[in-house]
Design a protein around this motif. Structure first.
Motif, PDB file in Angstrom:
ATOM      1  N   ASN A 197       0.818  -1.221   0.000  1.00 34.67           N
ATOM      2  CA  ASN A 197       0.000   0.000   0.000  1.00 34.67           C
ATOM      3  C   ASN A 197       0.849   1.268   0.000  1.00 34.67           C
ATOM      4  OD1 ASN A 197      -2.112  -1.768   0.360  1.00 34.67           O
ATOM      5  ND2 ASN A 197      -2.193  -1.477   2.556  1.00 34.67           N
ATOM      6  N   ILE A 198       2.056   1.197  -0.468  1.00 36.23           N
ATOM      7  CA  ILE A 198       2.974   2.323  -0.289  1.00 36.23           C
ATOM      8  C   ILE A 198       2.565   3.559  -1.088  1.00 36.23           C
ATOM      9  CG2 ILE A 198       4.618   1.638  -2.077  1.00 36.23           C
ATOM     10  CD1 ILE A 198       6.710   2.539   0.271  1.00 36.23           C
ATOM     11  N   ASP A 199       1.963   3.388  -2.260  1.00 29.32           N
ATOM     12  CA  ASP A 199       1.611   4.550  -3.093  1.00 29.32           C
ATOM     13  C   ASP A 199       0.674   5.508  -2.370  1.00 29.32           C
ATOM     14  OD1 ASP A 199       3.218   3.610  -5.124  1.00 29.32           O
ATOM     15  OD2 ASP A 199       1.568   2.601  -6.171  1.00 29.32           O
ATOM     16  N   VAL A 200      -0.367   4.988  -1.753  1.00 23.60           N
ATOM     17  CA  VAL A 200      -1.328   5.825  -1.033  1.00 23.60           C
ATOM     18  C   VAL A 200      -0.642   6.484   0.161  1.00 23.60           C
ATOM     19  CG1 VAL A 200      -3.460   5.809   0.327  1.00 23.60           C
ATOM     20  CG2 VAL A 200      -3.298   4.447  -1.768  1.00 23.60           C
ATOM     21  N   GLU A 201       0.160   5.719   0.873  1.00 24.72           N
ATOM     22  CA  GLU A 201       0.840   6.244   2.065  1.00 24.72           C
ATOM     23  C   GLU A 201       1.819   7.361   1.689  1.00 24.72           C
ATOM     24  OE1 GLU A 201       0.704   6.442   5.951  1.00 24.72           O
ATOM     25  OE2 GLU A 201      -0.298   4.780   4.961  1.00 24.72           O
ATOM     26  N   ILE A 202       2.548   7.189   0.598  1.00 22.75           N
ATOM     27  CA  ILE A 202       3.493   8.221   0.135  1.00 22.75           C
ATOM     28  C   ILE A 202       2.744   9.486  -0.255  1.00 22.75           C
ATOM     29  CG2 ILE A 202       5.131   8.843  -1.708  1.00 22.75           C
ATOM     30  CD1 ILE A 202       6.413   6.983   0.288  1.00 22.75           C
TER      31      ILE A 202
END
Length: 133
Positions: A116-121
């Motif tokens: 889920n890194i894209d949303v978190e970034i």
């Protein structure tokens, strides 16, 4: 705050003495606290120790701000008040660095593991846009 009434050296707390590290224990066992951000794709889990240290630091800043308010009410010299405001700014910046460090090492790392890194970034970028001048 006209300078005619000089107060003795301020007894406000010093924030420079406190360089404790938040991430001493990254083992998130059953004593973890969870706080959820409504839009986050994963729960933000931080250790009780980490949260306690952050809350203690913020409590000291809160006390320092009350001390500045008292200085203003007692017409303390403006340079003395400005010096204390600078100390609070520095202390808040330190808290922000700790929060950011923990977010990067814990939350972003966990989001990467979960895919889920894209949303978190994107959320981090938006927060930094509001935070940074």
């Amino acid at each position: 705050m006209n300078g005619s009434k000089r107060s003795p050296k301020s007894s406000l707390p010093s924030f420079e003495q406190d360089d404790d590290v938040l991430l001493e224990n990254t083992d998130h066992g059953s004593t973890d606290e969870t706080h959820k951000h409504e839009q986050s794709p994963h729960p933000h889990v931080h250790s009780e120790e980490s949260l306690r240290k952050l809350v203690n630091r913020l409590s000291r800043i809160e006390g320092h701000i009350r001390g500045i308010k008292t200085m203003v009410q007692q017409n303390s010299p403006c340079p003395d008040v400005l010096l204390q405001i600078a100390a609070v700014r520095g202390a808040l910046d330190k808290v922000a660095r700790i929060v950011l460090d923990e977010h990067l090492t814990e939350c972003i790392a966990r989001a990467a593991e979960d895919g889920n890194i894209d949303v978190e970034i994107e959320q981090l970028k938006a927060a930094l846009d509001r935070f940074l001048p």
